[in-house]
Design a protein around this motif. Sequence first.
Motif: not given
Length: 261
Positions: A56-60, A48-54, A34-44
């Motif tokens: 939603r901004d990063a689920a895409t 789990t479904r539980e994480w994407t449900d919690s 979560g911290e890294l997504l604030k400042c870096m674009k992931p490669i991959y």
Amino acid sequence: MLSKNRQKTIRQMAMRKYRKEYGMFLAEGPKLVGELLKCMKPIYIAATREWTDSNRDAATLVDDIVTQDELSRASLQQTPQGVLALFPLPHHETDTSSIGTRDICLMLDGIQDPGNIGTIVRLADWFGIRQIICSNDTADIYSPKAIQATMGSICRVEIIYTDLPELLKNISPDVPVYGTLLDGDDVYDTNLSSNGIIIMGNEGNGISTEVRKYLTHGLLIPPYPISAITAESLNVGVATAIICAEFRRRIRQNSTPPASK
């Protein structure tokens, strides 16, 4: 679903040669990713479904939605926590003309424990130190253990690996170079500048002979009381925290106007 090839690639991130070959590193867990997504674009990203449900901004950004069992087969952790991601290795250039001229820069000389270097990156982030320069034999900050210890601070602190003696040889003579030494001066009684370089040495051997000759100030963290029989030494992460806190305290002290009567 995680393919076997993807699982293999993720697990190869445990080794430095593959991190360099593929140009990426592994991060695991909701807090770190979560911290890294604030400042870096992931490669991959695999989650789990539980994480994407919690989240939603990063689920895409998620490439594979996986089960906990699938995540466990790919993860380098004993108990993976919902998400893992691959991020590109940052690349930073060294500008020797500006190192330590305007603010404090940390240098790490031969630090071997990944947990220690990760902790130091997190400390640097806390104290507003934006650059750490490491000797080539310092542990790799992008190893999974080190990355985990940074808790995301890696995206706010510039990390450079280089030949320290060669770099120090070209530093401006006006830049003070501090280093922690057992025969140094008491850090609490020493004048400290608002800029310069602070060198922290190897866990067992301290600052190397080649680097030590470039020091302009040796610093000692004294025990309390001075004459007490205490532990032989401090953990390098703890020592770094004390030194950085004292430098920042001096800046704050010198910039704070006196209280009105």
